[in-house]
Write an enzyme that holds these catalytic residues in place. Sequence first.
Site, PDB file in Angstrom:
ATOM      1  CG  ASP A   1      -1.886   1.060   1.220  1.00 11.19           C
ATOM      2  OD1 ASP A   1      -1.572   2.153   0.778  1.00 11.19           O
ATOM      3  OD2 ASP A   1      -2.961   1.031   1.900  1.00 11.19           O
ATOM      4  CG  HIS A   2       1.308   4.240  -3.205  1.00 11.56           C
ATOM      5  ND1 HIS A   2       0.347   3.718  -3.887  1.00 11.56           N
ATOM      6  CD2 HIS A   2       1.166   5.310  -3.311  1.00 11.56           C
ATOM      7  CE1 HIS A   2      -0.694   4.553  -4.108  1.00 11.56           C
ATOM      8  NE2 HIS A   2      -0.032   5.662  -3.895  1.00 11.56           N
TER       9      HIS A   2
ATOM     10  CG  HIS B   1      -4.379   4.396  -0.542  1.00 14.43           C
ATOM     11  ND1 HIS B   1      -3.583   3.465  -0.547  1.00 14.43           N
ATOM     12  CD2 HIS B   1      -4.644   4.510  -1.683  1.00 14.43           C
ATOM     13  CE1 HIS B   1      -3.066   3.086  -1.856  1.00 14.43           C
ATOM     14  NE2 HIS B   1      -3.891   3.859  -2.467  1.00 14.43           N
TER      15      HIS B   1
END
Length: 513
Positions: free
Chosen positions: A201-202, A264
């Site tokens: 999950d950047h 996110h």
Amino acid sequence: MTTTFINPLTEANRSYKIAESCILVIFGATGDLTARKLVPALYNLAKDGQLPGHFACVGFARRPKSNDEFRKEMEDAITRFSRSKPIDQQLWKNFREKLFYLQSDFDEDAGYDELNKFLSKLDKQLGTKGNRVFYLSVQPSFFPTIVEKLSQHHLIYPPEMEKKWSRVIIEKPFGEDTQSAVKLQRELTQYLDEEQIYRIDHYLGKETVQNLLVFRFGNSIFESIWNNRYIDNVQITVAEEIGIGTRGRFWEEAGMLRDIVQNHVMQLLSLVAMEPPTSLHASSIHDEKVKVLESIRPIPENRIDEFTIRGQYGPGYIDGELVKGYRQEDNVNPQSMIETYAALQLYIDNWRWTDVPFFLRAGKRLPKRATEIAISFKKVPGCLFQSGPLAVDSNNLVIRIQPDEGISFKINCKVPALNNVIQPVKMDFRYGSYFGSAPPEAYERLICDCMAGDNTLFARDDEVLMSWKLLTPVLEYWKAHPDFHFPNYASGTWGPESAEEMLKKQGRHWRII
Ligand SMILES: NC(=O)c1ccc[n+]([C@@H]2O[C@H](COP(=O)([O-])OP(=O)(O)OC[C@H]3O[C@@H](n4cnc5c(N)ncnc54)[C@H](OP(=O)(O)O)[C@@H]3O)[C@@H](O)[C@H]2O)c1
């Protein structure tokens, strides 16, 4: 702010966790993500001396291509997308020798046989010790096939192997509801141990997000007021100016709740609300995040409209330019009921957060690009500063995740004059100006951590599942009860009126960004 920020998740981990010699195999190496993010991240790691000394990257995809062609394309990609520019020719000369390409279909056994032989050959040539990172930069429907083939061709080792390791990085989405997430997890764990799965999950690789833990638990002044005695509400915003672009087909299947909120936004919520972990080890942090997700009060099925808002953008103006509505975008159904905006009101039923609303919103075609967490503190008690020029607003602490990463704090001050007028002023810390350099890209940090065997900044299976469990009933309700008012907000506005109404009913409002 003049606080010196020391990030133990960066500094301490580096002192005992270093990226180990390995080969990184990118499945989907001719795709957009590889060119825009992955290879530029590897190049920057090399530039910062963070790549292991013994390293290679092998691209694996369907299009026929020679090593030289692949290298040339990656040079162009680095030139365009790398955060450090211009390309350092001496570094590139060495780096390009570490890039290789292998052509195969994902379900072709011969391709995996060839890959196995090729990797063994590289191990001997480069001293990469048999260690493997498989980065699945592909449509999620390919995950089970690729993992199964890797296992059948002995490219995945049992986790208990002492001398060498294999790890798999997967890109979201991790399922599209609870049922499919459980299925995906079952398929992956047929061949992989949870410890070998790195769900990227950047957002978690972003410096400001990592700094949340330091900010909360490395400063005694904040933790003592981080609760329902002092905090009135928390707002998490992910706003984008852009529309869906060329991703119409994908978006028609996904929608905002699936694409941004489930992963996110819920990750940000769990970091902001979690209890102090017992240590900085991955499992301690994941445990605390899961506890928060478990404590979120499920939204009652008969009150979903009260606690959630959905929207879809119509035509409107962004930066003075007329843009089309969602239903006019390419590959979108002209009667589409897919949401491009979602807002939620959640409550966490534990001692710390009882009665503090968490307002979450994410939307496309909003007036500006901004991701932030805003903590709004309770107003001062008593009757000293309530009305007229002496009225005070509540203190706000804002953690900006992008762009312009930093932290600001709004406090009330007396304006210097003979009369008494109070005005809010802002203390502002900006990463860029304080530390004098742009923070590393999220993908740099995350790939490096995977090569070091540190999964702290990756999502664990129970986090993903808890989040789906909470949001799947909303998705089902929305599907069963389409909103016939769509499109219900114009591009360039802050979303549907009803989102403002949700907060107004409680005497609150969305923060103006
Ligand atoms: N792009 C982004 O910014 C971004 C951001 C976050 C997450 N993601 C996720 O990351 C993944 C990859 O995204 P992307 O944008 O890079 O996708 P993409 O541009 O569509 O690339 C897909 C890649 O998969 C390969 N491929 C597809 N079918 C194949 C098959 N049967 N056999 C062998 N290779 C095959 C393609 O190879 P050929 O072209 O050679 O056929 C190409 O290299 C997706 O799951 C996406 O949701 C992407």
